[in-house]
Design an enzyme around this catalytic site. Structure first.
Site, PDB file in Angstrom:
ATOM      1  N   ASP A 192       0.897  -1.041  -0.252  1.00 23.18           N
ATOM      2  CA  ASP A 192       0.176  -0.099   0.075  1.00 23.18           C
ATOM      3  C   ASP A 192       1.178   1.049   0.310  1.00 23.18           C
ATOM      4  O   ASP A 192       1.347   2.071   1.207  1.00 23.18           O
ATOM      5  CB  ASP A 192      -1.238   0.108   0.988  1.00 23.18           C
ATOM      6  CG  ASP A 192      -1.740  -0.935   1.027  1.00 23.18           C
ATOM      7  OD1 ASP A 192      -1.953  -1.423   0.247  1.00 23.18           O
ATOM      8  OD2 ASP A 192      -2.936  -0.714   1.972  1.00 23.18           O
ATOM      9  N   HIS A 314       1.551  -8.497   2.520  1.00 21.35           N
ATOM     10  CA  HIS A 314       0.432  -7.390   2.620  1.00 21.35           C
ATOM     11  C   HIS A 314      -0.636  -7.397   3.989  1.00 21.35           C
ATOM     12  O   HIS A 314      -0.566  -7.204   5.374  1.00 21.35           O
ATOM     13  CB  HIS A 314      -0.606  -7.096   2.336  1.00 21.35           C
ATOM     14  CG  HIS A 314      -1.329  -5.423   2.230  1.00 21.35           C
ATOM     15  ND1 HIS A 314      -0.418  -4.568   2.254  1.00 21.35           N
ATOM     16  CD2 HIS A 314      -2.466  -5.223   2.067  1.00 21.35           C
ATOM     17  CE1 HIS A 314      -0.755  -3.498   2.972  1.00 21.35           C
ATOM     18  NE2 HIS A 314      -2.571  -3.989   2.485  1.00 21.35           N
ATOM     19  N   HIS A 324     -10.592  -5.029   8.826  1.00 19.67           N
ATOM     20  CA  HIS A 324      -9.794  -6.905   7.982  1.00 19.67           C
ATOM     21  C   HIS A 324     -10.267  -8.047   8.725  1.00 19.67           C
ATOM     22  O   HIS A 324      -9.232  -8.537   8.401  1.00 19.67           O
ATOM     23  CB  HIS A 324      -8.606  -5.756   7.335  1.00 19.67           C
ATOM     24  CG  HIS A 324      -8.497  -4.688   6.479  1.00 19.67           C
ATOM     25  ND1 HIS A 324      -9.887  -4.920   5.247  1.00 19.67           N
ATOM     26  CD2 HIS A 324      -7.782  -3.622   6.584  1.00 19.67           C
ATOM     27  CE1 HIS A 324      -9.943  -3.755   4.524  1.00 19.67           C
ATOM     28  NE2 HIS A 324      -8.238  -3.015   5.603  1.00 19.67           N
ATOM     29  N   HIS A 351      -1.447  -3.645   5.744  1.00 21.36           N
ATOM     30  CA  HIS A 351      -3.186  -3.571   5.879  1.00 21.36           C
ATOM     31  C   HIS A 351      -3.856  -3.151   6.628  1.00 21.36           C
ATOM     32  O   HIS A 351      -5.008  -2.412   6.849  1.00 21.36           O
ATOM     33  CB  HIS A 351      -3.694  -4.861   5.364  1.00 21.36           C
ATOM     34  CG  HIS A 351      -4.824  -5.243   4.547  1.00 21.36           C
ATOM     35  ND1 HIS A 351      -5.068  -4.327   3.727  1.00 21.36           N
ATOM     36  CD2 HIS A 351      -5.482  -6.380   5.181  1.00 21.36           C
ATOM     37  CE1 HIS A 351      -6.072  -4.791   3.058  1.00 21.36           C
ATOM     38  NE2 HIS A 351      -7.036  -6.074   3.779  1.00 21.36           N
ATOM     39  N   VAL A 352      -3.753  -3.096   8.170  1.00 16.36           N
ATOM     40  CA  VAL A 352      -4.773  -2.984   8.922  1.00 16.36           C
ATOM     41  C   VAL A 352      -3.449  -1.937  10.078  1.00 16.36           C
ATOM     42  O   VAL A 352      -2.583  -1.505  10.284  1.00 16.36           O
ATOM     43  CB  VAL A 352      -4.900  -4.102  10.307  1.00 16.36           C
ATOM     44  CG1 VAL A 352      -5.058  -2.967  11.113  1.00 16.36           C
ATOM     45  CG2 VAL A 352      -5.387  -5.153   9.893  1.00 16.36           C
TER      46      VAL A 352
END
Ligand SMILES: [Fe+2]
Length: 460
Positions: A192, A314, A324, A351-352
């Site tokens: 990301d 990720h 998530h 991701h989180v």
């Protein structure tokens, strides 16, 4: 009558599991909106067709090559990188070498990219400073980097760890904190990057802005890239059907050096570490290319050469945030038993958008009929670290599940970055720095003991 003591025992076990849980940090960061910095904050460098968005990454399997990437906005030429060894003890610079880049462009909806150049410079000396120059005459720009030491079991090396960075004012704090810390020699980036896809039509100019934003680090030290969901840019509503199109045009990685068939999963060796990058958003079921590659890859790792086995992926496998929640579960089911078998030391995920570090646990006994579906302490298991707290436009994930599960050692909803200092084959020191009132404050630190050479329990 006999049931009562059994129920009592079960209750005691349940209570112990809860009371053994880790720390939920009480620090509460001010929850203000994260907005992207204006585009004007990162104008192109001065000069006609000046090279910009410069970034480097390891270009082979062992650290003797570097991929130099940059963009020229108007013309494909010049697409040459000149490089030379920095002054040695005698004061003489090395010979100048030149390498031509491979140049590409892409279109995305109504956006046309600049000319994206990737040049691999090879046969570099280990542990040596090099200068490199892009562009010509008055618009040339010069940068430098240091190659890693030769791969070996006790070679110290320090990584920064950053995820889900984006380009907000919070991203800027995280990034500046990392840059101002002189320890980091390379960055493990867990996916990301730009969050361009959060803008109308995936405004790909935001990819350019991001490239300029991070250039003051990415031009000088390699960032090891892992793909996240914000790299997918799959948008059938605007007839953009090729997953990872902007990311794969802009960020090249040395995937062929590890016999991977895709830039989305690959491996490198660097100093005393072996780093495996996986893709949460590519097929990983049995018989798929990623599955077969990883199966062969793990068996290749020689811990006498690279004691530290580190995975970047990720979507986290162990995370107790409601955001998530369990998205990484299917990949955990596929690969966790291998990670335990091969004694992976650390798994970094993003991701989180909050921070979490686990105990060493595994959950690999379950076989649908035996009822054994709980994570248990496992000295052969990795520590899982979620560090998707770079500071992007989507803000913090501040809602943790309660009570804190026993596998979770420390968790906190703040932005930040980490530093991993590998000292030798047995010890690595790790610190997570939260962004606190414009300063990087060490909020979670611990020693990690190598799973192959020193598989003891780390101190609390
Ligand atoms: Fe993500």
């Amino acid at each position: 009558m006999m049931l009562l003591p059994i129920i009592f025992c079960l209750l005691v076990v349940q209570f112990c599991e809860v009371s053994n849980a880790g720390v939920t940090s009480r620090y509460v960061r001010k929850l203000e909106a994260s907005v992207d910095m204006p585009k004007q904050c990162f104008p192109p460098p001065p000069g006609f067709n000046a090279p910009e968005q410069v970034h480097i990454t390891q270009g082979d399997h062992v650290g003797r090559s570097m991929i130099i990437s940059w963009v020229t906005p108007i013309h494909h030429s010049p697409n040459v990188v000149a490089y030379w060894e920095a002054a040695a003890a005698g004061g003489h610079h090395g010979h100048k070498h030149k390498v031509h880049a491979k140049t590409t462009t892409y279109r995305y909806y109504n956006y046309s990219s600049g000319f994206i150049h990737h040049a691999t410079i090879r046969r570099l000396k280990y542990d040596t400073k090099y200068f490199y120059q892009l562009g010509k005459h008055d618009v040339s720009r010069r940068f430098s980097f240091r190659t890693p030491p030769k791969v070996g079991p006790d070679v110290p090396y320090t990584f920064g760890v950053i995820g889900d960075l984006g380009q907000t004012y919070d991203s800027n704090q995280t990034f500046e904190h990392y840059v101002s810390n002189p320890k980091g020699q390379a960055v493990l980036f867990v996916g990301d990057l730009s969050y361009a896809d959060n803008h109308p039509f995936h405004d790909n100019e935001r990819w350019d802005i991001w490239g300029r934003f991070v250039e003051k680090s990415t031009a000088y030290q390699p960032w090891i890239w892992a793909p996240g969901n914000h790299e997918l840019d799959y948008a059938p509503e605007i007839e953009e059907y090729m997953p990872f199109k902007p990311y794969m045009h802009r960020y090249h990685v040395p995937y062929k050096a590890s016999k991977s068939t895709s830039p989305l999963w690959y491996s490198i060796k660097r100093a005393s570490t072996y780093i495996i990058v996986l893709s949460s958003y590519s097929a990983y079921g049995k018989y798929t290319p990623q599955y077969k590659w990883l199966e062969q890859e793990l068996a290749k790792v020689n811990r006498s050469e690279t004691p530290w086995l580190i995975v970047l992926v990720h979507s986290p496998w162990y995370n107790s945030n409601t955001y998530h929640y369990m998205e990484g579960e299917s990949m955990r089911v596929m690969f966790e038993s291998w990670f335990v078998k091969y004694k992976v030391d650390l798994v970094f995920a993003g991701h989180v958008h909050s921070y979490e570090r686990t105990e060493r646990v595994s959950n690999i006994q379950y076989n649908i009929t035996n009822g054994l579906s709980m994570p248990v302490k496992d000295a052969s298991a990795p520590v899982y670290i979620t560090i998707g707290d770079g500071g992007n436009i989507e803000g913090l994930a501040s809602s943790f599940t309660e009570p804190q599960p026993s596998y979770s050692a420390f968790r906190e909803a703040s932005f930040g970055h980490a530093i991993l200092e590998v000292k030798n084959r047995t010890h690595a020191f790790y610190t997570w720095h939260r962004n606190q009132d414009n300063e990087a404050t060490a909020a979670d630190s611990t020693w990690f003991y190598n799973r192959y050479w020193y598989p003891h329990e780390e101190p609390k």
